[in-house]
Motif scaffolding. Structure first.
Motif, PDB file in Angstrom:
ATOM      1  N   ARG A  60      42.671-126.958   1.010  1.00 49.67           N
ATOM      2  CA  ARG A  60      41.217-126.467   1.391  1.00 49.67           C
ATOM      3  C   ARG A  60      40.312-126.223   0.372  1.00 49.67           C
ATOM      4  O   ARG A  60      39.027-126.442   0.332  1.00 49.67           O
TER       5      ARG A  60
ATOM      6  N   ARG B  73      38.955-129.281  -0.627  1.00 51.62           N
ATOM      7  CA  ARG B  73      37.824-129.649   0.273  1.00 51.62           C
ATOM      8  C   ARG B  73      36.561-129.156   0.055  1.00 51.62           C
ATOM      9  O   ARG B  73      35.313-129.444   0.428  1.00 51.62           O
TER      10      ARG B  73
ATOM     11  N   GLN C 137      33.025-130.800  -0.628  1.00 55.00           N
ATOM     12  CA  GLN C 137      31.991-130.751   0.535  1.00 55.00           C
ATOM     13  C   GLN C 137      30.690-131.709   0.468  1.00 55.00           C
ATOM     14  O   GLN C 137      30.507-132.108   1.500  1.00 55.00           O
TER      15      GLN C 137
ATOM     16  N   THR D 173      39.362-138.326   0.476  1.00 57.91           N
ATOM     17  CA  THR D 173      40.793-138.438   1.156  1.00 57.91           C
ATOM     18  C   THR D 173      42.017-138.350   0.382  1.00 57.91           C
ATOM     19  O   THR D 173      42.869-137.681   0.385  1.00 57.91           O
TER      20      THR D 173
ATOM     21  N   GLY E 293      43.148-135.368   2.825  1.00 59.64           N
ATOM     22  CA  GLY E 293      42.585-135.353   4.312  1.00 59.64           C
ATOM     23  C   GLY E 293      42.486-136.780   5.102  1.00 59.64           C
ATOM     24  O   GLY E 293      42.718-137.654   4.413  1.00 59.64           O
ATOM     25  N   GLU E 294      41.674-136.672   6.141  1.00 63.97           N
ATOM     26  CA  GLU E 294      41.697-137.860   6.897  1.00 63.97           C
ATOM     27  C   GLU E 294      40.240-138.480   6.780  1.00 63.97           C
ATOM     28  O   GLU E 294      39.126-137.665   6.548  1.00 63.97           O
TER      29      GLU E 294
ATOM     30  N   HIS F 225      38.006-139.555   8.611  1.00 63.68           N
ATOM     31  CA  HIS F 225      36.993-138.920   9.415  1.00 63.68           C
ATOM     32  C   HIS F 225      36.517-137.565   9.288  1.00 63.68           C
ATOM     33  O   HIS F 225      35.479-137.356   9.643  1.00 63.68           O
ATOM     34  N   ASP F 226      37.191-136.852   8.610  1.00 60.63           N
ATOM     35  CA  ASP F 226      36.824-135.523   8.263  1.00 60.63           C
ATOM     36  C   ASP F 226      35.852-135.640   6.894  1.00 60.63           C
ATOM     37  O   ASP F 226      35.454-134.405   6.255  1.00 60.63           O
TER      38      ASP F 226
END
Length: 189
Positions: free
Chosen positions: A67, A70, A74, A115, A120-121, A123-124
């Motif tokens: 997190r 990420r 962002q 990723t 992460g994926e 898509h995110d």
């Protein structure tokens, strides 16, 4: 030698055999965190129950760690100057047709780094490069992302994508290391 040192440290600290423990992402033993596993309540539990607790704590801490990455990434993407430097290091592909190294490829390369760094994926992943494009371009790019991304991550990619990954992997590792080096205590509040 390291294993011997660990055995000695464990015995000196009187840590019972089969007591689970967690290491930080830097492979440090955290005395305060691992004190939980040495509490009277935990020591009295069956070893497999202790192991389950350790796995749950590990999963939660991994969630916080990723997190943090990420959040830090962002709005991140590979900037144009860096992309030009990277793409100039890519060897030419055989034949007359060369890969297109435009903003669309820079966007996918940025998503790949995201990723890899965040676990992460795709898509995110944030897409700041795509967001700067006209709406029609955004829609077209959105429909192509999975196909292009799959070319980078597939087990037997074309040589161009192998070469691209060799350039992107160290960037992802370096960025993740820089983020991890920051204090993460604010995440626990």
């Amino acid at each position: 030698m390291v294993l011997d040192d660990w055995q000695e440290s464990r015995e000196a600290a009187v840590i019972p055999v089969k007591t689970p423990f967690l290491l930080s992402p830097r492979f440090d033993y955290d005395v305060a965190l691992n004190g939980f596993f040495l509490s009277a309540d935990m020591i009295g539990l069956a070893w497999n129950t202790q192991d389950d607790y350790a796995r749950d704590v590990k999963a939660f801490l991994n969630f916080l760690w990723h997190r943090k990455r990420r959040h830090a990434l962002q709005d991140w993407s590979i900037d144009i100057d860096t992309w030009e430097q990277l793409s100039s290091k890519l060897p030419p592909t055989p034949g007359p047709v060369q890969p297109v190294l435009d903003d669309r490829k820079r966007r996918v390369a940025s998503i790949y780094v995201w990723t890899r760094g965040t676990n992460g994926e795709h898509h995110d992943a944030p897409r700041p490069i795509q967001a700067q494009q006209p709406l029609i371009t955004q829609q077209r790019w959105a429909s192509q992302i999975t196909t292009i991304y799959a070319r980078i991550i597939r087990a037997d990619p074309h040589q161009h994508y192998v070469d691209l990954r060799k350039l992107l992997d160290p960037i992802a590792d370096r960025i993740a290391h820089r983020i991890d080096a920051r204090d993460c205590s604010a995440l626990l509040k």
